[in-house]
Design a protein around this motif. Structure first.
Motif, short mmCIF file in Angstrom:
data_model
loop_
_atom_site.label_atom_id
_atom_site.label_comp_id
_atom_site.label_asym_id
_atom_site.label_seq_id
_atom_site.Cartn_x
_atom_site.Cartn_y
_atom_site.Cartn_z
N PRO A 1 -27.96 -53.69 42.05
CA PRO A 1 -27.09 -53.19 40.98
C PRO A 1 -27.48 -51.79 40.50
N SER A 2 -28.44 -51.13 41.21
CA SER A 2 -29.07 -49.96 40.57
C SER A 2 -28.12 -48.78 40.46
N SER A 3 -27.08 -48.73 41.32
CA SER A 3 -26.10 -47.65 41.14
C SER A 3 -25.47 -47.77 39.75
N GLY A 4 -25.18 -49.01 39.35
CA GLY A 4 -24.60 -49.23 38.03
C GLY A 4 -25.60 -48.95 36.91
N THR A 5 -26.85 -49.34 37.13
CA THR A 5 -27.86 -49.10 36.10
C THR A 5 -28.13 -47.61 35.94
N SER A 6 -28.11 -46.88 37.06
CA SER A 6 -28.29 -45.42 37.00
C SER A 6 -27.18 -44.78 36.20
N VAL A 7 -25.97 -45.27 36.40
CA VAL A 7 -24.81 -44.76 35.65
C VAL A 7 -24.97 -45.09 34.17
N MET A 8 -25.37 -46.34 33.87
CA MET A 8 -25.54 -46.74 32.47
C MET A 8 -26.59 -45.87 31.79
N LEU A 9 -27.68 -45.61 32.49
CA LEU A 9 -28.74 -44.78 31.91
C LEU A 9 -28.27 -43.35 31.65
N ARG B 1 -17.88 -45.09 15.31
CA ARG B 1 -17.28 -45.89 14.23
C ARG B 1 -17.78 -47.34 14.31
N ARG B 2 -17.74 -47.89 15.53
CA ARG B 2 -18.18 -49.28 15.75
C ARG B 2 -19.54 -49.28 16.43
N SER B 3 -20.24 -50.40 16.40
CA SER B 3 -21.54 -50.49 17.06
C SER B 3 -21.37 -50.61 18.57
N ILE B 4 -22.31 -50.04 19.29
CA ILE B 4 -22.32 -50.18 20.74
C ILE B 4 -23.59 -50.93 21.13
N ILE B 5 -23.41 -51.95 21.98
CA ILE B 5 -24.55 -52.73 22.46
C ILE B 5 -24.63 -52.53 23.97
N PHE B 6 -25.82 -52.12 24.44
CA PHE B 6 -26.03 -52.02 25.89
C PHE B 6 -26.89 -53.19 26.33
N GLY B 7 -26.53 -53.80 27.45
CA GLY B 7 -27.30 -54.92 27.96
C GLY B 7 -27.68 -54.69 29.41
N SER B 8 -28.98 -54.80 29.69
CA SER B 8 -29.46 -54.74 31.07
C SER B 8 -29.89 -56.17 31.40
N TRP B 9 -28.99 -56.89 32.07
CA TRP B 9 -29.16 -58.35 32.22
C TRP B 9 -30.16 -58.69 33.33
N GLY B 10 -30.85 -59.80 33.14
CA GLY B 10 -31.76 -60.31 34.17
C GLY B 10 -31.11 -61.40 35.00
N ALA B 11 -31.66 -61.63 36.19
CA ALA B 11 -31.35 -62.81 37.02
C ALA B 11 -29.86 -63.01 37.29
N GLU B 12 -29.12 -61.91 37.46
CA GLU B 12 -27.71 -62.05 37.80
C GLU B 12 -27.54 -62.67 39.18
N GLU B 13 -28.41 -62.25 40.10
CA GLU B 13 -28.23 -62.67 41.49
C GLU B 13 -28.37 -64.18 41.66
N ASN C 1 -24.86 -54.26 32.57
CA ASN C 1 -25.03 -54.44 34.01
C ASN C 1 -26.31 -55.21 34.23
N HIS C 2 -26.38 -55.92 35.37
CA HIS C 2 -27.66 -56.59 35.63
C HIS C 2 -28.67 -55.59 36.20
N ARG C 3 -29.92 -55.98 36.12
CA ARG C 3 -31.00 -55.09 36.53
C ARG C 3 -31.66 -55.61 37.81
N ASP C 4 -31.61 -56.92 38.00
CA ASP C 4 -32.30 -57.52 39.14
C ASP C 4 -31.52 -57.34 40.44
N SER C 5 -32.27 -57.22 41.52
CA SER C 5 -31.67 -57.06 42.85
C SER C 5 -32.25 -58.13 43.77
N TRP C 6 -31.75 -58.18 45.01
CA TRP C 6 -32.42 -59.05 45.99
C TRP C 6 -33.60 -58.32 46.62
#
Lengths: 692, 692
Positions: free
Chosen positions: A369-377, A395-407, A357-362
Motif C-alpha cells: 500500500p506504500s504508494s498510497g501511504t506516500s501520497v497520504m504523507l 472548518r471541520r476536523s480531519i482524521i488521518f488513519g494509517s491502518w494495520g493488518a489490512e492484508e 490507507n493501510h500501512r502493512d504489506s505482504w
C-alpha cells in the motif's frame, strides 16, 4: 471680517465636531448587540485560493522520497518492519513544522496467520512408494537485493488450515462453482488436489467452491494470460525488464471470506497453497493427464491445459504419483497498530472527514500500500505546514488513519470502526481511501458512493477490496477510493503484475509504474482537493440527485430482470417503485432548497441542518438484519453480491437463490428483502424531506 | 458680549453638531457586519415566565371535559368508536384557535385478534356424557349504562389461538415456572386445563410456562387479594360503591410476547381465556379437588385454594367432569391509525421532542388510556393557543402522537418508529409518554432513563409496558413516563382495580380515581413543563452524570452477584469496570465543559455540539445483535430481563441461564455479552468525550 472669521471658525468647529461625533458615534459607542466575530467565521466557505496553494505545493519528489523510506524493508503486519513504519508515520505526523495537531498509535490484539519459518510450507510430488519425486520452489527468484532480504515471507495463504493433504492433481480452471461442476460430470473429485488460476472467483471462494465435491487441497497460481498479457520469459520479457511478473512470482493473500478480525478462521474446507508459475508450467503442460481443456479454461501457456485425469500422465515419470501439500501455518494473536493523526476543526470540530490507507504489506509493498501511504504523507505534509504556520485551519476536523493488518482482512480499519462505532456514525462526513495510489500511470479512477459523484464523475464503489469496506458497509459513511490506473487498450492484466509478490519494490515502482511520480502527484492533488472541499465547504459537496439517479437505474434493471417472475409469484414491486419515486422527489426538493437559500446569511443551524441531511443520507440505507449471512454488510444498496447484476445486491442474490432452488421459503426471502429494501429507501427519502 | 454670544452660538452649534454626528455615526452608518437578528434568537434560553403562564393556564375542568368526550363509547382499536376518537383528535389539533401547526392521520394495516360476535368464547363444565353442566358468564355484570353498551367487547385474550381444549381443571397459582414445577412433582399435568391468577408472571408467560408440562388450556382470573385488598362483595364493597373491581370484572389483554405488529401470532402453546372472579370462587372454593394449597398460593377468598386434583371433587356435582374452552378468536388485518400533530421549531426545527400516548382502549378506557389522552389534549390546547396567538414558538419541533392499537402490543408506536427509523434516530431529543395519567391520586411518579433524571428525581424506566418501548429499546431515544399513582400504605392493588374491564369509565374515574381532576392537572403541568424545557432550553436539560451513577450502581451489583463465579470461569470483569470508569470520567468532563462555557455568547454550533452529545447518548447503548432472542430490544442497559436484578439485563439473564444449565456454551454467551456491554459503554464514553 472678524465675524466672518468667527463664523468660519464656528463652521470649522462644527464640522470638526460633526466629524468627531460621527466617529464617536460609529466607533465609540458599541451596541450590546455588536456582531460577534464568529458570525463571519461560521459563514465562511471553502477558499479556492487555498486549494490552488495546496495543489502547487504537492511535490512529486517528496512522494518518491516517502516511498523510498517506507519500502526499505518488508513490513508485513506486526513484524519489526511494520513497527519501523509505525515509528516513521509518528515522526512525520508529530513533526513540529509539517506535522498534524496530534498523532498517536492505537493497538489491537488481532488474530493473524503466518507460515512457520522452521517448517516452510511445501508442495511436492510423492510416488506410490512415498518417494519425494519433486518439490516446488519455496522462494521467488531474486533479481536484486530486495528478494534476498531474509524478512521476505514465504508465499503462503494466510488462514489456510495446517495439514498434509495428498491426492491426485486436477486442473480446475478458476475454481468457480461452474468449473467444479463441469469437472464433476466426468470425474470423481473426492480426494483430489485442485490447481486453479487466479481470477474469476475470490481467493477463498476457490476453496469454498471445491469443498462440496470432496476436493481436499487447492493450489492457486497466476497464469501469464491473466497478469502478463501472455509474456513469461525472464530473459527479456518480465521484471526486471518490464513491469510483468517473473515466472517464479507468487501472489500472496489471506483466504478470508469476511473482513475484520477473525476469532476463528473461517475456512473449515480444503487446505490451500499458492503455487509458482514455473511449477505450474511443468505440471500442467508436461505432466498432467487427461484430455485438452475447453478453450475458456486455457491460460497463456502454449499447451492444452489438460482436463480430467486426475493425476499425472501414465507416460510421465510421475505416473501414479500424488501431489502433497504440507501446510504449517500458525494462527497467532499479535498486536497490530493503527497510527492516527488529526487536524482539529475550527467551526465544526464535531464533524469528521476521514482519510486513510493501510500501512502493512505482504513484502516491501511499494505499490500496495506504500504508494498510497506516500501520497497520504505528502497530503499531510502540505496541510500540516499550512496549519503550523497559521495559514489555515479546516472548518471541520480531519482524521488521518494509517491502518494495520489490512492484508489479513481489513482488520485495523474494521477494529477502528467497531471501537468508535457510535461516534463515527454520528459525526463522519465522508471517508476517503487511497490504498494503491497508482496501479498504472494512465488515467485517474475514482470510485464512490453516488452522493460524492458531484465532486468528480466516477464509478460506483462496491465490494470490500480495501479499508473503505467497514466505513461504507458497516457504518454507512459515504466513501470514495482514488487511484491512477491502466490504459485498458494496452494491457489486460488482472492487476499490476507484481501485486503481493516480492517484486513489488521501490525499484519496480520508480522504473515501471510511475517514473517521475507525477501520477502519484496527481492522486495526491485529487485526494487533497476533495479532502479540503469536504472539510471547508459551507454546504457539504454531497449530492442527493445523483443518488436518486443511481437508485432509478438500479430499479430499472430490477424491473427488467425480475418483475415478470415476481409478478408470477404474486410479489409486488410497487412498494419499491414508490420508494424510489419518493426518494427522487425528496432529493429534488432538498437541492432546490439549497439552491434557493441565501446560505451566507442563513443561521448556521439551518446550514447544519442541510449538512446533516446530506451527511447522514447513507446511514439511512443501513439495516443490520438485511444480510444475516454477510458479516459486516448492512448497506442495502452497496453490499457485495454474487449475482453480478447492476442492481440492488440483496434482491439480486435472493432472486438468484430462489430461481435456483425454486423453494417457497426462498421466494419468501425475496419478498422479505424487497420489503427491507423499500423500507430503507423510503426511510432515506424521509431524511431528505422537509425536516418537520 | 457679541463675541461671547457668537462663541456661545458656536459652542451650541458645535454641541449640536457633535450630537448630530454621534447620532448619525451611531444610527446612520450601518456596518456591512451589522448583527443579523438570528444571532440573538439562537442564543435564547427557555423563558421561565412562559412556563409560569403555561402552568396557570392548564385547566382541570378542561381535562374532565376531554375525558367525557373520549369515553362516550367503547373505542377498541380499529372499531367505529376508535374512529370517533380519531376524528375528535383531528378536530382538536386542527382547531383554528387552539390547534397545532398541522395534524393528520397515518394508517397502518396491522394484525389484530378479536372474538367472534356470533360465536362468543365460552368456558364450560362438561360431564363424561358430554352434558354441559355449567357455563361461565360471558359478560360483566352491568351497574350502569356503560356496561350495557353493545360495543363492549366480550372479555377475551387477544391472539389466543382458536380451539376447543377439554380437560381436568387444576389450580396453578400465578403460572410462574416454579408454580408448574411444584404441581408437576405430584401431578401429571398433561391434558389439563390450568387456572391461574393475574400477577407474578406476564399474561403470555402463564401459557408459555405451562406448555412444557403438557397443559392444553390456561384460564386467568383476577384474585380479590391482588386487586381489591381482599374485598369482593358488590353489595357495598366494590364499584359502584368504591374503586374496587366487582366480582364479575375481567381484565382483558393481549397474549403477545413481543411488542409491535405480529405477522404471525407468537403463541403456539396452550389456548387461553380469562375467567370471571365469581366463576372462580365457585370452581376453586366449592368444587375443585385436591388438598389445601401452600400459603403463598392463596388469594383473597376464604378457602384453601385446592392444590392437585386434577379435576373436581368426587363429592361435587361435577365429579369426573372436564372444563372445556371454546375459543373462536379471529385474527384480522385491519387499518389502525396514529393521529399526528406538530408544532414547528423556530431555531432547530430538525430537533424533535415527541410526546405521545395511545388512543385505543379495551372498553371505554377512561383511565387506560383516556386519562393520558385528556391530559395530552389539555397540554396541546394551552400550547396551541400560545402558538396561534403568536405568543410562543418552541426552539425545537414538537411532535404529538396519538397511537393506535397499543393494547394489541404497542403496535401504532412501533410502526411509527419503524417507518421513520433513521429520521427519528438522528433528530429526536426525547420521548415523553403519558399513558394512564392517574392510577390513583396520591403522588406523582416519573420513570425515566437517567439522562433526564435532572429534570425530576425519578425511578428507572424499564420493560415495555407502554408506547415508550419502541422509542427507548429500538431507537435508543431518552424516554420518560409520567403518572399520578398510589399511596402504597393504603392499597396493595396490583393496578387500579377496573383496569381493562368494562368498569373503567368516566363515572369510575371522576368518582373514585380523581374527583375534581386535580391529579390530572398536576400530570399535565408536569408533562408540559418537561416538554417546554426540552423544546426550549439552550442546552438540553439532559444529564450524563446521573447516567454514570446508574452504571456504577449496576456495576457494583454485577460485581457483587457475579464476580466470584465469573473469575472461577476465567471470565474477567475488568473491561466492564474500565468502561464504566471511562464513562464516568467523560461525563464529568462534559459537565465541567458545560458549566465553564459562556453559553449565551458561544457559537450556536458549539451549543449544538454539546446538545448532540447529550441527545445521542442513549443511541450509543444500542447493539442490534445484543439480544438475538428479544425482538425490538437493542438497548444494552434498559432491555427487559427475567432475572429481576438491578443490574445489566443481558448479563443478568445470560448468567442465570449459564448457572442453570452449566453448559460451557452458555458461559461463552456470558462472556460474549460482557464484551458487547463493555464495548457499548465504552462507545458511549467516546461520544461524551472531547469531540476531537
Amino acid at each position: 471680517m472678524k465675524i466672518q472669521k468667527e463664523v468660519l471658525i464656528g463652521v470649522v468647529c462644527s464640522a470638526v465636531m460633526l466629524t468627531m461625533g460621527i466617529l464617536i458615534g460609529h466607533f465609540g459607542i458599541k451596541d450590546d448587540s455588536s456582531t460577534p466575530d464568529w458570525v463571519r467565521d461560521v459563514a465562511r466557505d471553502v477558499d479556492e485560493s487555498l486549494i490552488e496553494k495546496f495543489l502547487s505545493e504537492v511535490d512529486n519528489m517528496q512522494i518518491q522520497e516517502n516511498l523510498r523510506v517506507l519500502t526499505k524493508v518488508p513490513h508485513m503486519a506486526t513484524t519489526a518492519g511494520d513497527e519501523e513504519t509505525v515509528q516513521y508515520m509518528l515522526k512525520r505526523w508529530q513533526d513540529a513544522e509539517t506535522g498534524l495537531d496530534q498523532a498517536w498509535r492505537e493497538e489491537y490484539l488481532v488474530y493473524l496467520s503466518f507460515p512457520d519459518p522452521k517448517n516452510p510450507n511445501k508442495v511436492s510430488v510423492v510416488s506410490p512408494s512415498n518417494a519425494e519425486l519433486y518439490t516446488a520452489r519455496e522462494k521467488e527468484k531474486p533479481y536484486g537485493p530486495e528478494q534476498q532480504d531474509p524478512e521476505v515471507v514465504q508465499p503462503y495463504a494466510a488462514y489456510a488450515p495446517s495439514g498434509h493433504p495428498r491426492g491426485k492433481l486436477v486442473y480446475a480452471n478458476q475454481g468457480k462453482p461452474s468449473d467444479y461442476q463441469l469437472l464433476n460430470k466426468t470425474l470423481d473429485l473426492r480426494g483430489t488436489i485442485a490447481i486453479t488460476r487466479y481470477g474469476g472467483a475470490g481467493r477463498a471462494a476457490k476453496a469454498i467452491n471445491a469443498a462440496p465435491y470432496g476436493v481436499i487441497g487447492v493450489l492457486v497460481y497466476t497464469d501469464p494470460l491473466d497478469i502478463n498479457d501472455g509474456l513469461m520469459s525472464d530473459d527479456n520479457e518480465t521484471y526486471p525488464h518490464s513491469w510483468y511478473l517473473p515466472p517464479s512470482g507468487v501472489e500472496r493473500g489471506a483466504f478470508a471470506t469476511n473482513y475484520g478480525d477473525m476469532l476463528t478462521p473461517y475456512l473449515p474446507c480444503p487446505n490451500l497453497q499458492q503455487l509458482f508459475n514455473d511449477c505450474f508450467l511443468h505440471f500442467i503442460c508436461t505432466l498432467l493427464g487427461g484430455a485438452a481443456a475447453p478453450d475458456a479454461w486455457r491460460g497463456g501457456f502454449n499447451c492444452s491445459y489438460n482436463f480430467g485425469g486426475p493425476g499425472f500422465r501414465p507416460t510421465s515419470t510421475f505416473n501414479n504419483s500424488d501431489v502433497k501439500l504440507d501446510i504449517y501455518n500458525r494462527e497467532e494473536k499479535r498486536n497490530s497498530s493503527n497510527v492516527m493523526g488529526i487536524i482539529r476543526g475550527s467551526i465544526e470540530p464535531d464533524r469528521y472527514v476521514i482519510y486513510g490507507n493501510h500501512r502493512d504489506s505482504w513484502v516491501h509493498g511499494a505499490i500496495d500500500p506504500s504508494s498510497g501511504t506516500s501520497v497520504m504523507l505528502e497530503v499531510t505534509r502540505v496541510l500540516g505546514r499550512m496549519v503550523k504556520q497559521g495559514r489555515w485551519r479546516p472548518r471541520r476536523s480531519i482524521i488521518f488513519g494509517s491502518w494495520g493488518a489490512e492484508e489479513f482482512g481489513l482488520i485495523g480499519s474494521a477494529e477502528y470502526t467497531e471501537q468508535y462505532f457510535t461516534k463515527l456514525s454520528e459525526r463522519t462526513v465522508a471517508y476517503i481511501n487511497v490504498d494503491i495510489a497508482v496501479f498504472a500511470n494512465a488515467t485517474l479512477r475514482a470510485s464512490a458512493i453516488p452522493s460524492t459523484h458531484g465532486v468528480y464523475r466516477m464509478g460506483f464503489l462496491t465490494g470490500a477490496g480495501s479499508d473503505y469496506a467497514a466505513f461504507i458497509h458497516y457504518l454507512g459513511i459515504t466513501s470514495m477510493d482514488i487511484a491512477y490506473t491502466y490504459d485498458r487498450t494496452k494491457t489486460n492484466a488482472r492487476i499490476y503484475p507484481a501485486y503481493h509478490t516480492a517484486y513489488d519494490t521501490f525499484d519496480y515502482c520508480s522504473k515501471f509504474i510511475d517514473p517521475g511520480f507525477t501520477s502519484h502527484q496527481a492522486v495526491a492533488r485529487t485526494a487533497g482537493n476533495v479532502l479540503i472541499r469536504l472539510a471547508d465547504s459551507l454546504v457539504l459537496p454531497l449530492n442527493s440527485s445523483d443518488y436518486a439517479e443511481s437508485l432509478e437505474s438500479y430499479l430499472d434493471k430490477a424491473l427488467e430482470l425480475y418483475q415478470d417472475q415476481l409478478t408470477a409469484k404474486k410479489i409486488s414491486m410497487e412498494p419499491l417503485k414508490r420508494a424510489v419515486a419518493k426518494f427522487r422527489s425528496a432529493a429534488t426538493d432538498l437541492e432546490q432548497l439549497i439552491r434557493n437559500s441565501d446560505l451566507k446569511n442563513e443561521t448556521p443551524l439551518k446550514i447544519r441542518r442541510i449538512n446533516d441531511q446530506l451527511m447522514l443520507l447513507d446511514r439511512a440505507f443501513l439495516d443490520p438484519l438485511a444480510f444475516p449471512d454477510k458479516h459486516g454488510f448492512r448497506h442495502v444498496i452497496w453490499a457485495s453480491s454474487g449475482a453480478g447484476q447492476p442492481t440492488f445486491p440483496g434482491l439480486a442474490d435472493a432472486f438468484f437463490t430462489a430461481m435456483s432452488s425454486g423453494l417457497a421459503s426462498d421466494w419468501e426471502k425475496v419478498h422479505y428483502h424487497l420489503s427491507v429494501l423499500s423500507q430503507a429507501i423510503e426511510g432515506a427519502a424521509h431524511t431528505l424531506a422537509e425536516v418537520i
